[in-house]
Scaffold this motif. Structure first.
Motif, PDB file in Angstrom:
ATOM      1  N   UNK A 200       9.002   3.823   3.827  1.00  0.00           N
ATOM      2  CA  UNK A 200       7.931   2.879   3.498  1.00  0.00           C
ATOM      3  C   UNK A 200       6.611   3.602   3.245  1.00  0.00           C
ATOM      4  N   UNK A 201       5.816   3.043   2.326  1.00  0.00           N
ATOM      5  CA  UNK A 201       4.449   3.524   2.100  1.00  0.00           C
ATOM      6  C   UNK A 201       3.516   2.521   2.755  1.00  0.00           C
ATOM      7  N   UNK A 202       2.769   2.978   3.752  1.00  0.00           N
ATOM      8  CA  UNK A 202       1.934   2.090   4.559  1.00  0.00           C
ATOM      9  C   UNK A 202       0.475   2.488   4.417  1.00  0.00           C
ATOM     10  N   UNK A 203      -0.362   1.510   4.154  1.00  0.00           N
ATOM     11  CA  UNK A 203      -1.789   1.755   3.978  1.00  0.00           C
ATOM     12  C   UNK A 203      -2.494   1.644   5.333  1.00  0.00           C
ATOM     13  N   UNK A 204      -3.191   2.706   5.711  1.00  0.00           N
ATOM     14  CA  UNK A 204      -3.932   2.724   6.973  1.00  0.00           C
ATOM     15  C   UNK A 204      -5.421   2.761   6.668  1.00  0.00           C
ATOM     16  N   UNK A 205      -6.155   1.818   7.253  1.00  0.00           N
ATOM     17  CA  UNK A 205      -7.611   1.787   7.055  1.00  0.00           C
ATOM     18  C   UNK A 205      -8.323   2.009   8.395  1.00  0.00           C
ATOM     19  N   UNK A 206      -9.445   2.709   8.299  1.00  0.00           N
ATOM     20  CA  UNK A 206     -10.250   3.034   9.480  1.00  0.00           C
ATOM     21  C   UNK A 206     -11.639   2.459   9.273  1.00  0.00           C
ATOM     22  N   UNK A 207     -12.020   1.543  10.173  1.00  0.00           N
ATOM     23  CA  UNK A 207     -13.334   0.887  10.095  1.00  0.00           C
ATOM     24  C   UNK A 207     -14.110   1.181  11.371  1.00  0.00           C
ATOM     25  N   UNK A 208     -14.820   2.330  11.438  1.00  0.00           N
ATOM     26  CA  UNK A 208     -15.525   2.684  12.669  1.00  0.00           C
ATOM     27  C   UNK A 208     -16.592   1.664  13.054  1.00  0.00           C
ATOM     28  N   UNK A 209     -17.201   1.004  12.059  1.00  0.00           N
ATOM     29  CA  UNK A 209     -18.265   0.040  12.386  1.00  0.00           C
ATOM     30  C   UNK A 209     -17.723  -1.193  13.098  1.00  0.00           C
TER      31      UNK A 209
ATOM     32  N   UNK B 174      -0.835  14.764  24.812  1.00  0.00           N
ATOM     33  CA  UNK B 174      -0.802  14.999  26.262  1.00  0.00           C
ATOM     34  C   UNK B 174      -0.332  13.760  27.026  1.00  0.00           C
ATOM     35  N   UNK B 175      -0.011  12.698  26.298  1.00  0.00           N
ATOM     36  CA  UNK B 175       0.460  11.472  26.954  1.00  0.00           C
ATOM     37  C   UNK B 175      -0.648  10.554  27.425  1.00  0.00           C
ATOM     38  N   UNK B 176      -1.914  10.853  27.023  1.00  0.00           N
ATOM     39  CA  UNK B 176      -3.036   9.998  27.441  1.00  0.00           C
ATOM     40  C   UNK B 176      -3.227   8.864  26.435  1.00  0.00           C
ATOM     41  N   UNK B 177      -3.599   7.681  26.946  1.00  0.00           N
ATOM     42  CA  UNK B 177      -3.857   6.534  26.081  1.00  0.00           C
ATOM     43  C   UNK B 177      -5.095   6.806  25.218  1.00  0.00           C
ATOM     44  N   UNK B 178      -4.978   6.510  23.913  1.00  0.00           N
ATOM     45  CA  UNK B 178      -6.148   6.714  23.043  1.00  0.00           C
ATOM     46  C   UNK B 178      -6.581   5.421  22.350  1.00  0.00           C
ATOM     47  N   UNK B 179      -5.827   4.366  22.482  1.00  0.00           N
ATOM     48  CA  UNK B 179      -6.257   3.101  21.884  1.00  0.00           C
ATOM     49  C   UNK B 179      -5.095   2.200  21.530  1.00  0.00           C
ATOM     50  N   UNK B 180      -5.377   0.901  21.546  1.00  0.00           N
ATOM     51  CA  UNK B 180      -4.373  -0.105  21.215  1.00  0.00           C
ATOM     52  C   UNK B 180      -4.457  -0.417  19.722  1.00  0.00           C
ATOM     53  N   UNK B 181      -3.357  -0.217  19.011  1.00  0.00           N
ATOM     54  CA  UNK B 181      -3.297  -0.599  17.594  1.00  0.00           C
ATOM     55  C   UNK B 181      -2.701  -2.001  17.521  1.00  0.00           C
TER      56      UNK B 181
ATOM     57  N   UNK C 284      -2.390  -1.525   7.906  1.00  0.00           N
ATOM     58  CA  UNK C 284      -2.802  -1.542   9.310  1.00  0.00           C
ATOM     59  C   UNK C 284      -4.245  -1.068   9.389  1.00  0.00           C
ATOM     60  N   UNK C 285      -4.925  -1.482  10.457  1.00  0.00           N
ATOM     61  CA  UNK C 285      -6.342  -1.170  10.638  1.00  0.00           C
ATOM     62  C   UNK C 285      -6.554  -0.539  12.004  1.00  0.00           C
ATOM     63  N   UNK C 286      -7.339   0.539  12.046  1.00  0.00           N
ATOM     64  CA  UNK C 286      -7.737   1.136  13.324  1.00  0.00           C
ATOM     65  C   UNK C 286      -9.255   1.197  13.389  1.00  0.00           C
ATOM     66  N   UNK C 287      -9.767   1.246  14.629  1.00  0.00           N
ATOM     67  CA  UNK C 287     -11.217   1.179  14.819  1.00  0.00           C
ATOM     68  C   UNK C 287     -11.797   2.434  15.452  1.00  0.00           C
ATOM     69  N   UNK C 288     -10.950   3.359  15.912  1.00  0.00           N
ATOM     70  CA  UNK C 288     -11.543   4.578  16.483  1.00  0.00           C
ATOM     71  C   UNK C 288     -10.911   5.845  15.909  1.00  0.00           C
ATOM     72  N   UNK C 289     -11.695   6.915  15.987  1.00  0.00           N
ATOM     73  CA  UNK C 289     -11.338   8.187  15.354  1.00  0.00           C
ATOM     74  C   UNK C 289     -10.041   8.763  15.913  1.00  0.00           C
ATOM     75  N   UNK C 290      -9.822   8.608  17.215  1.00  0.00           N
ATOM     76  CA  UNK C 290      -8.619   9.189  17.831  1.00  0.00           C
ATOM     77  C   UNK C 290      -7.351   8.543  17.267  1.00  0.00           C
TER      78      UNK C 290
END
Length: 316
Positions: A45-54, A269-276, A287-293
Motif C-alpha cells: 500500500x501507498x499511504x500518505x502521512x501528514x505532519x501538522x506541528x501547529x 528503546x521501547x519508550x512511548x512517543x505518542x498516540x497515533x 494518516x496525521x501525526x502532530x509531533x516530530x517523534x
C-alpha cells in the motif's frame, strides 16, 4: 429528472466550496493548518502521512456551552461564513472550522440526528449528490463518516465529511513516491491487496437508485458487525452496534469496523512517543501525526505503520 424530495447538490458546488473556504480563511472564520507530507509504502500500500506541528499547539479550551447549559452544537445554526449551501429537504453543507486539507467541508443533517445511529437513505443520497457534482466538472470527492467511540468521531450531530481529492494531493508533487498515492478505497474492489486492518468494499454505479446505494451501505455494515460480533444480528436502523468508519467515492463504498481509535508508538528503546489516532481518512490511505517523534519514527521505519493499522480493527 430528480425524484421528488431527493437532495440535489448545486452543479457549481466545487466553485461554491472554494469561494466559501477562501473567504472564511481570509476572515479568520476557519483555521487552516499547513502540513508536511510523505508517502510511505509498507507492504503493498501507498499511504500518505501528514505532519501538522501547529495542531499540537491548538489550545484545548473547555467546550463552549449554550446559555441553557447544553453543549454548543456548531452544526445547529451555522454562521453565514461557514455555510456553503442548503441541500433540501434534509441536509446542509458547512465548512470544516479546522482544516488540514484545503476546502474540507461537511454534510450535516438540518435536524439533529445522532452520529452513532445507522445512516439513513437520505444521508447516503445527499453524499452521493455531492460526489456527482464534483464529477460533473471532472473532479473527485472523498466522503467519510466516523461513528462510535473508536472511530475518531468528535461531534454528536450526524455529519459526513467531504474532501476534494485534488486538495488531498496538496504537496505530493514535490514528494518522493508522491505519484504512487491514490485514494485507498478505490484500489480495493476486486484487488488481492492485503491490508493489516479489516475493510469491506462494494463497487457502486451512478445509475443505482437511492435504495440500492443505501442497501449496499447496509450490507457492508452487516458484514462489519458480524466481523466484530459473530453471534449478533445487525440492525438496519437506530444505534449502531459497533464503531466504524465508512467511506464513499464515485465508484466505491468501503467500511472498516473499529476496535480502537489509535495505537501508541514506541521508539527503538521501547519508550512511548505518542498516540497515533486514525479516523475515516484511513480509508483514503492517509494518516496525521502532530509531533516530530511520531513523524520521524514512521518515516524511518514505514513498517511501523503496519503495526498502527493492525491495531485499529479486528484481523482481516
Amino acid at each position: 429528472m430528480a425524484e421528488m424530495g431527493r437532495p440535489v447538490a448545486p452543479p457549481n458546488l466545487p466553485a461554491l466550496v472554494k469561494a466559501a473556504f477562501d473567504k472564511a480563511r481570509v476572515s479568520g472564520d476557519i483555521t487552516y493548518y499547513p502540513t508536511q507530507v510523505a508517502v510511505l509504502t509498507p507492504g503493498s500500500i501507498a499511504f500518505q502521512l501528514r505532519y501538522a506541528p501547529s495542531l499540537a499547539l491548538k489550545p484545548k479550551a473547555p467546550k463552549p456551552k449554550e446559555p441553557n447549559g447544553k453543549p454548543f452544537n456548531p452544526f445547529e445554526n451555522p454562521s453565514p461564513a461557514m455555510l456553503v449551501a442548503e441541500l433540501p429537504p434534509s441536509h446542509r453543507l458547512v465548512l470544516n472550522k479546522f482544516a488540514i486539507v484545503p476546502e474540507h467541508f461537511i454534510l450535516v443533517t438540518r435536524e439533529f440526528k445522532p452520529q452513532t445511529h445507522v445512516l439513513e437513505k437520505d444521508d447516503i443520497d445527499a453524499t452521493f449528490a455531492c460526489i456527482q457534482a464534483y464529477r460533473g466538472v471532472g473532479q473527485d470527492l472523498f466522503a467519510f463518516f466516523n461513528s462510535g467511540p473508536h472511530s475518531g468521531a468528535s461531534q454528536p450531530h450526524r455529519h459526513l465529511q467531504l474532501l476534494p481529492v485534488a486538495s488531498m494531493r496538496t504537496g505530493l508533487e514535490d514528494v518522493d513516491r508522491g505519484s504512487q498515492w491514490n485514494v485507498l478505497a478505490d484500489t480495493l474492489t476486486g484487488s488481492s491487496k492485503t491490508l493489516p486492518f479489516n475493510v469491506f468494499t462494494r463497487s457502486i454505479r451512478p445509475d443505482m437508485s437511492a435504495e440500492e446505494r443505501h442497501s449496499a451501505y447496509l450490507e457492508l455494515y452487516r458484514h462489519a458487525v458480524k466481523a466484530v460480533y459473530p453471534d449478533i444480528e445487525a440492525h438496519d436502523e437506530g444505534e449502531a452496534q459497533i464503531s466504524y468508519n465508512f467511506a464513499m467515492t464515485g465508484s466505491t463504498m468501503a467500511l472498516c469496523p473499529r476496535t480502537a481509535e489509535g495505537v501508541m508508538l514506541k521508539n527503538k528503546s521501547g519508550e512511548d512517543i505518542g498516540q497515533v489516532s486514525l479516523n475515516g481518512t484511513v480509508l483514503a490511505g492517509t494518516a496525521l501525526v502532530k509531533n516530530q517523534a511520531e513523524w520521524d519514527a514512521l518515516r524511518e521505519d514505514p513498517d511501523v505503520l503496519l503495526h498502527v493499522l493492525g491495531g485499529i480493527s479486528v484481523s482481516p
